[in-house]
Design a protein around this motif. Structure first.
Motif, PDB file in Angstrom:
ATOM      1  N   GLY A  57      38.237 -30.281  12.733  1.00  0.00           N
ATOM      2  CA  GLY A  57      38.844 -31.612  13.569  1.00  0.00           C
ATOM      3  C   GLY A  57      38.687 -32.364  12.814  1.00  0.00           C
ATOM      4  O   GLY A  57      39.603 -33.539  12.899  1.00  0.00           O
ATOM      5  N   SER A  58      37.504 -32.713  12.223  1.00  0.00           N
ATOM      6  CA  SER A  58      37.399 -34.004  11.361  1.00  0.00           C
ATOM      7  C   SER A  58      36.389 -33.616  10.386  1.00  0.00           C
ATOM      8  O   SER A  58      35.324 -32.733  10.424  1.00  0.00           O
ATOM      9  CB  SER A  58      36.475 -35.077  11.858  1.00  0.00           C
ATOM     10  N   SER A  59      36.745 -34.062   9.050  1.00  0.00           N
ATOM     11  CA  SER A  59      36.107 -33.651   7.681  1.00  0.00           C
ATOM     12  C   SER A  59      35.157 -34.441   7.385  1.00  0.00           C
ATOM     13  O   SER A  59      34.383 -34.058   6.356  1.00  0.00           O
ATOM     14  CB  SER A  59      37.094 -33.122   6.706  1.00  0.00           C
ATOM     15  N   GLY A  60      34.858 -35.724   7.903  1.00  0.00           N
ATOM     16  CA  GLY A  60      33.940 -36.461   7.456  1.00  0.00           C
ATOM     17  C   GLY A  60      33.615 -37.553   8.788  1.00  0.00           C
ATOM     18  O   GLY A  60      34.651 -38.488   8.750  1.00  0.00           O
ATOM     19  N   GLY A  61      32.721 -37.670   9.095  1.00  0.00           N
ATOM     20  CA  GLY A  61      32.481 -38.541  10.243  1.00  0.00           C
ATOM     21  C   GLY A  61      32.964 -38.139  11.646  1.00  0.00           C
ATOM     22  O   GLY A  61      33.556 -37.009  12.007  1.00  0.00           O
TER      23      GLY A  61
END
Length: 181
Positions: A57-61
């Motif tokens: 879904g999100s790879s950073g933060g």
């Protein structure tokens, strides 16, 4: 960790790691794992696993791109079937949607979604800190205050949660206390 590298006790009430299972009405599960420990590998991403596919879904933060979908459960390059192209900031997008609605006199209301997200995050924290199953309805109707009497605080007021004589704040004790502290 209970003490810093210098041997000073930490005075906050948060755990070093959290593990929360959310179960929806149709028995779908969302597992949340988080940690905030000095020296541990810094991973901040959202991974989604279904019965036939997986995703990031999100790879950073909170909202770091790209988002990806994979055929099967392996997050391998040759299994990738979709990659997001939009890397814009979702907070800017929300702001732009609100301004557009105001300028063009269109309905726009995020209150229900915002309240539900807040209740769900509080529900997870309460479950982790008490070691009990907490339902959405229980959290929504709970009389527990995470910051007691915050509505009465002014510039000269003491903090809503104070340390004891040793300078330590109350800490959660899952399974022992039915309230957060």
């Amino acid at each position: 960790y209970k003490v810093s590298e210098e041997g000073q006790p930490f005075v906050d009430q948060n755990f070093d790691s959290y593990g929360i299972e959310y179960t929806f009405d149709d028995d779908t599960k969302l597992y949340f794992d988080g940690r905030c420990m000095t020296g541990a590998k810094n991973i901040y991403s959202s991974h989604i696993h279904g019965t036939k596919a997986s995703a990031i879904g999100s790879s950073g933060g909170d909202c770091g791109g790209p988002s990806l979908i994979y055929k099967g459960l392996a997050e391998a390059q040759d299994k990738q079937i979709w990659r997001s192209a939009d890397h814009s900031d979702p907070y800017d997008n929300e702001w732009n949607d609100l301004i557009d609605a105001v300028i063009h006199d269109k309905p726009y209301n995020e209150v229900k979604r915002g309240v539900e997200a807040s209740v769900v995050s509080s529900m997870g924290r309460m479950a982790a800190h008490t070691g009990q199953e907490i339902t959405f309805e229980q959290m929504l109707n709970s009389d527990h205050e995470f910051a007691p009497n915050i509505d009465k605080i002014d510039y000269d007021s003491p903090a809503p949660l104070l340390p004891d004589a040793k300078g330590m704040y109350p800490q959660p004790e899952p399974g022992r206390k039915t309230r957060e502290y």
